[in-house]
Design a protein around this motif. Structure first.
Motif, PDB file in Angstrom:
ATOM      1  N   GLY A 101       4.854  -5.729 -16.881  1.00  0.00           N
ATOM      2  CA  GLY A 101       4.060  -5.501 -16.044  1.00  0.00           C
ATOM      3  C   GLY A 101       4.358  -4.585 -14.627  1.00  0.00           C
ATOM      4  N   THR A 102       4.375  -4.480 -13.825  1.00  0.00           N
ATOM      5  CA  THR A 102       4.444  -4.197 -12.029  1.00  0.00           C
ATOM      6  C   THR A 102       4.486  -5.318 -10.959  1.00  0.00           C
ATOM      7  OG1 THR A 102       3.902  -2.198 -13.142  1.00  0.00           O
ATOM      8  CG2 THR A 102       4.187  -2.116 -10.265  1.00  0.00           C
ATOM      9  N   ASP A 125       5.251  -6.296  -6.982  1.00  0.00           N
ATOM     10  CA  ASP A 125       5.714  -5.055  -6.153  1.00  0.00           C
ATOM     11  C   ASP A 125       5.831  -6.241  -4.387  1.00  0.00           C
ATOM     12  OD1 ASP A 125       5.266  -3.523  -3.574  1.00  0.00           O
ATOM     13  OD2 ASP A 125       3.072  -2.367  -3.703  1.00  0.00           O
ATOM     14  N   ARG A 142       5.400  -5.849  -2.130  1.00  0.00           N
ATOM     15  CA  ARG A 142       5.248  -6.553  -0.581  1.00  0.00           C
ATOM     16  C   ARG A 142       3.976  -7.716  -1.499  1.00  0.00           C
ATOM     17  NH1 ARG A 142       4.082  -0.761   0.049  1.00  0.00           N
ATOM     18  NH2 ARG A 142       3.683  -1.137  -1.837  1.00  0.00           N
ATOM     19  N   SER A 143       2.985  -7.370  -2.247  1.00  0.00           N
ATOM     20  CA  SER A 143       2.498  -8.235  -2.475  1.00  0.00           C
ATOM     21  C   SER A 143       2.942  -9.473  -3.845  1.00  0.00           C
ATOM     22  CB  SER A 143       1.051  -7.620  -3.416  1.00  0.00           C
ATOM     23  OG  SER A 143       1.451  -6.296  -4.234  1.00  0.00           O
ATOM     24  N   LEU A 144       3.921 -10.586  -3.604  1.00  0.00           N
ATOM     25  CA  LEU A 144       4.245 -10.875  -5.326  1.00  0.00           C
ATOM     26  C   LEU A 144       3.413 -11.726  -6.437  1.00  0.00           C
ATOM     27  CD1 LEU A 144       7.455 -11.483  -4.968  1.00  0.00           C
ATOM     28  CD2 LEU A 144       7.173  -9.412  -6.519  1.00  0.00           C
ATOM     29  N   GLN A 145       3.206 -11.058  -7.206  1.00  0.00           N
ATOM     30  CA  GLN A 145       2.173 -12.523  -7.827  1.00  0.00           C
ATOM     31  C   GLN A 145       3.009 -12.368  -9.535  1.00  0.00           C
ATOM     32  OE1 GLN A 145      -1.586 -10.508  -7.537  1.00  0.00           O
ATOM     33  NE2 GLN A 145      -2.241 -12.370  -5.941  1.00  0.00           N
ATOM     34  N   GLU A 191      13.788  -6.853   2.082  1.00  0.00           N
ATOM     35  CA  GLU A 191      13.250  -7.229   3.583  1.00  0.00           C
ATOM     36  C   GLU A 191      14.206  -7.221   4.300  1.00  0.00           C
ATOM     37  OE1 GLU A 191      10.037  -9.727   3.301  1.00  0.00           O
ATOM     38  OE2 GLU A 191       9.509  -8.260   1.659  1.00  0.00           O
ATOM     39  N   GLN A 247      12.228  -1.283   6.600  1.00  0.00           N
ATOM     40  CA  GLN A 247      10.930  -1.476   6.227  1.00  0.00           C
ATOM     41  C   GLN A 247      10.556  -1.545   4.876  1.00  0.00           C
ATOM     42  OE1 GLN A 247       6.824   0.167   7.124  1.00  0.00           O
ATOM     43  NE2 GLN A 247       8.583   0.520   9.206  1.00  0.00           N
ATOM     44  N   GLY A 248      11.984  -1.842   4.054  1.00  0.00           N
ATOM     45  CA  GLY A 248      11.860  -2.104   2.825  1.00  0.00           C
ATOM     46  C   GLY A 248      11.322  -2.933   1.874  1.00  0.00           C
ATOM     47  N   ARG A 293       8.873  -2.566 -12.526  1.00  0.00           N
ATOM     48  CA  ARG A 293       8.857  -2.217 -13.430  1.00  0.00           C
ATOM     49  C   ARG A 293       9.047  -3.357 -14.945  1.00  0.00           C
ATOM     50  NH1 ARG A 293       7.898   2.502 -10.992  1.00  0.00           N
ATOM     51  NH2 ARG A 293       5.862   3.104 -10.431  1.00  0.00           N
ATOM     52  N   ILE A 294       8.412  -3.769 -15.283  1.00  0.00           N
ATOM     53  CA  ILE A 294       9.331  -4.373 -16.451  1.00  0.00           C
ATOM     54  C   ILE A 294       8.197  -4.151 -18.377  1.00  0.00           C
ATOM     55  CG2 ILE A 294       9.542  -6.241 -18.291  1.00  0.00           C
ATOM     56  CD1 ILE A 294       9.841  -8.535 -15.934  1.00  0.00           C
ATOM     57  N   ASN A 316       2.442  10.420   8.824  1.00  0.00           N
ATOM     58  CA  ASN A 316       2.310   9.443   8.026  1.00  0.00           C
ATOM     59  C   ASN A 316       4.497   9.155   7.903  1.00  0.00           C
ATOM     60  OD1 ASN A 316       0.313   8.391   7.624  1.00  0.00           O
ATOM     61  ND2 ASN A 316      -0.049  10.027   5.931  1.00  0.00           N
ATOM     62  N   PRO A 317       4.660   7.814   7.707  1.00  0.00           N
ATOM     63  CA  PRO A 317       6.467   8.002   7.088  1.00  0.00           C
ATOM     64  C   PRO A 317       6.426   8.490   6.550  1.00  0.00           C
ATOM     65  CG  PRO A 317       5.348   5.581   7.881  1.00  0.00           C
ATOM     66  CD  PRO A 317       4.027   7.234   8.175  1.00  0.00           C
ATOM     67  N   ALA A 329      16.842   1.589 -14.090  1.00  0.00           N
ATOM     68  CA  ALA A 329      16.397   0.781 -14.739  1.00  0.00           C
ATOM     69  C   ALA A 329      17.387   0.797 -16.117  1.00  0.00           C
ATOM     70  CB  ALA A 329      15.430   2.128 -15.449  1.00  0.00           C
ATOM     71  N   THR A 362       3.333  -0.324 -21.979  1.00  0.00           N
ATOM     72  CA  THR A 362       2.950  -1.058 -20.661  1.00  0.00           C
ATOM     73  C   THR A 362       2.018  -0.855 -19.234  1.00  0.00           C
ATOM     74  OG1 THR A 362       4.784  -2.679 -21.262  1.00  0.00           O
ATOM     75  CG2 THR A 362       4.052  -2.785 -18.922  1.00  0.00           C
ATOM     76  N   GLN A 388      -3.790 -11.798   2.006  1.00  0.00           N
ATOM     77  CA  GLN A 388      -2.127 -11.886   1.630  1.00  0.00           C
ATOM     78  C   GLN A 388      -1.367 -11.360   2.435  1.00  0.00           C
ATOM     79  OE1 GLN A 388      -1.421 -10.441  -2.080  1.00  0.00           O
ATOM     80  NE2 GLN A 388       0.419  -9.827  -1.763  1.00  0.00           N
ATOM     81  N   LYS A 409       3.642  -5.682   4.668  1.00  0.00           N
ATOM     82  CA  LYS A 409       4.287  -5.293   5.223  1.00  0.00           C
ATOM     83  C   LYS A 409       3.459  -3.523   5.453  1.00  0.00           C
ATOM     84  CE  LYS A 409       8.586  -5.356   5.744  1.00  0.00           C
ATOM     85  NZ  LYS A 409       9.999  -5.440   5.595  1.00  0.00           N
TER      86      LYS A 409
END
Lengths: 564, 294
Positions: free
Chosen positions: A469-470, A472, A474-477, A497, A504-505, A510-511, A543-544, A552, B160, B188, B191
């Motif tokens: 899965g992927t 991120d 910033r929104s870890l689940q 971070e 703003q790292g 991706r697995i 945009n920045p 990998a 995947t 949630q 950033k």
């Protein structure tokens, strides 16, 4: 009772007729034991086991005059040197380790060919297909490290108990040579597995050879050592021959010079039992004598058995000699280090002098005047070695008492501290700067095991928990049934971070499963691109702009990382 | 109890026994250990081979060996099929392993009959250093292990799905949304480009009429349905879902009450980069949640 052979021609039949078979068996056994022990008859062996005092004349000293092995050993020791202090048996242990290294080394030689084409394959064969191969290799490697430690401590002990003083200056000098040989013996063996660890450690370790002044000589020294400008087939063969023939033979020879001198002058007594300026090691009063047979022999056997037990049990349960990827001259691992006993040299090469100048804000001297690599890599170590060799001849303080040697002891402690500090400076933990993104990727999944981070956190995740899965940061689940994966992702999030060099790292992991039993783990780092005024760079839309770094690795179900 | 020499002898005996027992234990488990190490090192060889494949082979043969039209034929299952063909029709006598190894090491000097109907720009080059290529013999071996593993390990798993940000593209088809996950995304913290962590709810209240930064989203499903009918609406949305989607991906497409919610003329206070931080699934879930607010 003296036993006489029957006259005129002894035959077994006549002997039995004359003495009876019990007596004849005893006579022949006695003969055998006397010959094997080079002079101790069976009755005396029985007395030794029973703990009885020797008769006069003492047959127990005969092996020292008749036998080869014991002729170099003293027949008695001063009682004051038979305890742990002052010798700590470090010289004896060093010698034992040399023997163990020889035996295990010959075992390994059987399965090893010194060629870059097959050396690494041979290592895999020793580990995968030779019964006891891994144990032998681990004992050999553990023994090598232990030998370096034992020889170093032996030198320190000799310094601190002032045993190097007159008349033992020459003994000390041969000891320094033995220390150097031990280091080079260990170091030359380092290259032989031909993996990334050995290749780059030796590349670093030999890198100062080229700095030998003048430059023409430096080139020649480098060529002689490596067999080519860089380490390759010729270098491996040279290191192999150094390791298995040249250095062991030289070391063996110098060892006998060293030990002859030790016995010739007698084992030096603890400083406090002698009058200042006296050397009474050779004049042992009869009541202070401890005979070699049986007391010292039992002690030495105990140390030998203890050492073997330490190495075998240590190698079987607690220590695995490392084997990394195949040597790759085109791929330098990030935090390459020399072997630990040469880290102080690596620390010197980082040049504390120049670092101090930088810290003080002073300009660095031009390299035409101050050639850092030449001075720190060749001249200074050469001077240190030369000083160690002649040090006893420069010491005019005749007293061996600790209280009379305050300056020497302080100097010794300062030396040990400096060595420790330089060793620390040699590790990648000190003054190694690479970009922050590279450091993060190295910490989580180095391409080669890293001296700071080991195999990296990613490789600690069990295969089943690598849920495709992927992710991120910033929104870890992370999936609930993969606690270790969740931990590593949390760590990655925190690391990225909080790194001030990664504004703003964030990271995208991706697995994916590429084959049955093989997964790909990819980390993409993104962070804000800053201009020279530390302001975000913006594209046409305002945009920045983000910078990106990606790496990998692949993880196979069977390659239990960390456990293999 | 015992004198010194006896104690030493007892100690030595105990240590010797411990050593012998240890060696015995190693002996008993050595077969299994060697088998385990063999598997470990084979696994590592496959890992190395996979990296090399990605670096050197994937451009022509595809990341999963599926082939690249015009550049290189498929290897999975092509190479295994081709080998069987050769064995049956040409009496090819070498092993599969050697067949692959030779092909990688020495390349294809002439065009093979493999996928003869396809046209490839270049023949397979030589890869081994023995034949002037870049790879060492051990690297060739690792590649062979990786390629063989396509067959040895069993059927290749389905690829995947990877994270793909929706960006500002309104035409990307969305999967069915999950309102529960959408609600979690609503709460949630994410950033922002400005460096501050923010969530949807940091700017939008769910209480009717409350304005934090942006408008309240209470009853947004109903509001959205009215908005697309509004005379001044100049976006492209035809349904309430599309309206919400447009507001998230392209907040500048239509700004409600510009004097209140625009940062500059034509530029909404709502960040325009939200789409870069969302997958299609995230977006679908979020829309599904907002559509529950009638």
């Amino acid at each position: 009772m003296a036993l006489r052979w029957p006259e005129p021609i002894p035959t077994l039949q006549k002997e039995v007729q004359q003495y009876g078979w019990r007596r004849v068996i005893f006579m022949h056994l006695d003969e055998l034991v006397t010959r094997v022990t080079a002079g101790i008859p069976l009755t005396e062996v029985r007395n030794i086991i029973r703990g009885e005092p020797p008769p006069r004349p003492n047959p127990r000293v005969k092996p020292h005059t008749e036998g080869f092995i014991l002729h170099i050993k003293p027949s008695f020791y001063h009682e004051a040197v038979t305890r742990l202090y002052p010798t700590f048996r470090l010289g004896l242990l060093s010698f034992y380790l040399f023997l163990i290294e020889t035996i295990t080394g010959i075992f390994l030689m059987i399965f090893y060919t010194p060629s870059p084409l097959v050396a690494y394959e041979n290592m895999l064969r020793i580990l995968n297909n030779v019964p006891f191969g891994q144990l032998m290799r681990d004992v050999h490697r553990l023994g090598a490290e232990a030998m370096v430690v034992a020889v170093m401590l032996h030198m320190l002990r000799t310094f601190f108990t002032a045993s190097y003083k007159r008349p033992r200056q020459f003994t000390w000098a041969t000891g320094v040579i033995l220390l150097v040989f031990t280091l080079f013996l260990s170091f030359s063996g380092y290259l032989l597995p031909w993996d990334q660890l050995s290749y780059w450690a030796v590349t670093i370790g030999t890198s100062m050879a080229e700095a030998t002044p003048p430059p023409a000589l430096g080139r020649i020294v480098n060529l002689i050592l490596r067999g080519a400008p860089d380490i390759g087939a010729a270098g491996l063969l040279r290191f192999y021959l150094l390791h298995v023939i040249f250095l062991p033979l030289l070391l063996f020879f110098i060892f006998f010079v060293h030990y002859y001198k030790v016995v010739r002058h007698g084992l030096s007594l603890p400083p406090e039992v002698e009058a200042v300026g006296d050397d009474t090691a050779r004049k042992v009063p009869p009541e202070k004598r401890v005979p070699y047979i049986p007391d010292i022999a039992i002690q030495e056997a105990l140390w030998g058995i203890g050492l073997i037990a330490f190495l075998v049990i240590g190698a079987a349960f607690f220590y695995d000699a490392p084997l990394e990827q195949h040597a790759d001259p085109l791929n330098t691992p990030l935090h390459t280090t020399a072997p630990w006993y040469f880290l102080w040299l690596q620390g010197l090469l980082k040049d504390p002098f120049l670092l101090a100048l930088d810290r003080l804000g002073l300009p660095r001297p031009p390299s035409t005047i101050y050639n850092s690599k030449m001075i720190m890599g060749v001249i200074l170590p050469g001077l240190i070695l030369f000083f160690l060799l002649i040090m006893p001849y420069l010491d005019f303080n005749i007293s061996r008492r600790y209280s009379h040697r305050r300056k020497a002891l302080v100097a010794g402690l300062v030396g040990v501290s400096a060595w420790t500090l330089l060793t620390y400076m040699g590790t990648p933990a000190f003054a190694v700067t690479s970009s922050a993104d590279v450091e993060v990727l190295q910490e989580f999944m180095p391409l080669n095991p890293d001296p700071l981070f080991g195999e990296g956190k990613v490789r600690t995740i069990p295969y089943e928990q690598l849920v495709p899965g992927t992710y991120d940061t910033r929104s870890l689940q992370p999936p609930a049934d993969a606690p270790r994966l969740a931990r590593v992702l949390e760590d990655l999030k925190r690391r990225v971070e909080t790194d001030p060099h990664l504004p703003q790292g964030y990271a995208i992991v991706r697995i994916s499963e590429v084959q049955a039993g093989l997964k790909r783990f990819e980390i993409t780092l993104r962070w804000l691109k800053l201009d020279e005024h530390h302001q975000p760079v913006r594209d046409e839309q305002g945009n920045p702009v983000f910078q990106e770094a990606k790496r990998a690795i692949y993880l196979h179900r069977d390659s239990t990382h960390g456990g293999g | 109890m015992f004198d010194l020499a006896t104690r030493r002898i007892i100690g030595a005996t105990v240590l010797m026994l411990a050593t012998v027992i240890t060696i015995g234990m190693v002996w008993l488990t050595e077969e299994q250990r060697m088998a385990r190490y063999e598997a470990i090192h084979k696994g590592k060889a496959i890992e190395n081979g996979a990296l090399l494949y990605e670096q050197y082979c994937a451009t022509c043969h595809g990341p999963n060996g599926e082939g690249v039209p015009g550049k290189g034929p498929d290897l999975n299952p092509g190479v295994f099929q081709h080998y069987e063909e050769l064995k049956q029709t040409q009496n090819y006598a070498n092993s599969l392993r050697n067949f692959i190894k030779l092909t990688i090491a020495a390349g294809r000097p002439i065009r093979s009959t493999y996928r003869a109907d396809e046209v490839y720009a270049e023949p397979m080059p030589t890869w081994s250093q023995d034949f002037g290529g870049p790879l060492r013999p051990d690297q060739i071996e690792n590649l062979v292990e990786f390629i063989l593993n396509w067959q040895a390990a069993g059927p290749t798993p389905a690829p995947t799905p990877s994270f793909e940000a929706v960006g500002t593209d309104l035409t990307k088809p969305l999967p069915p949304g999950d309102p529960k996950r959408g609600e979690a995304l609503w709460n949630q913290e994410v950033k922002q480009a400005s460096g501050a962590a923010a969530s949807c709810k940091a700017c939008h209240s769910l209480k009717p009429g409350e304005v934090i930064v942006g408008p309240s989203l209470a009853g947004i499903a109903t509001t959205a349905a009215q908005r697309i009918q509004a005379p001044d609406y100049k976006g492209q949305a035809k349904t309430p879902e599309e309206y919400i989607r447009e507001s998230i991906q392209q907040p500048n497409a239509y700004i409600v009450e510009p004097d209140k919610y625009a940062a500059a003329p034509g530029v909404s206070k709502m960040p325009a980069t939200l789409g870069n931080q969302m997958s299609v699934q995230d977006l679908a879930d979020l829309i599904a949640f907002l559509m529950t607010l009638k």
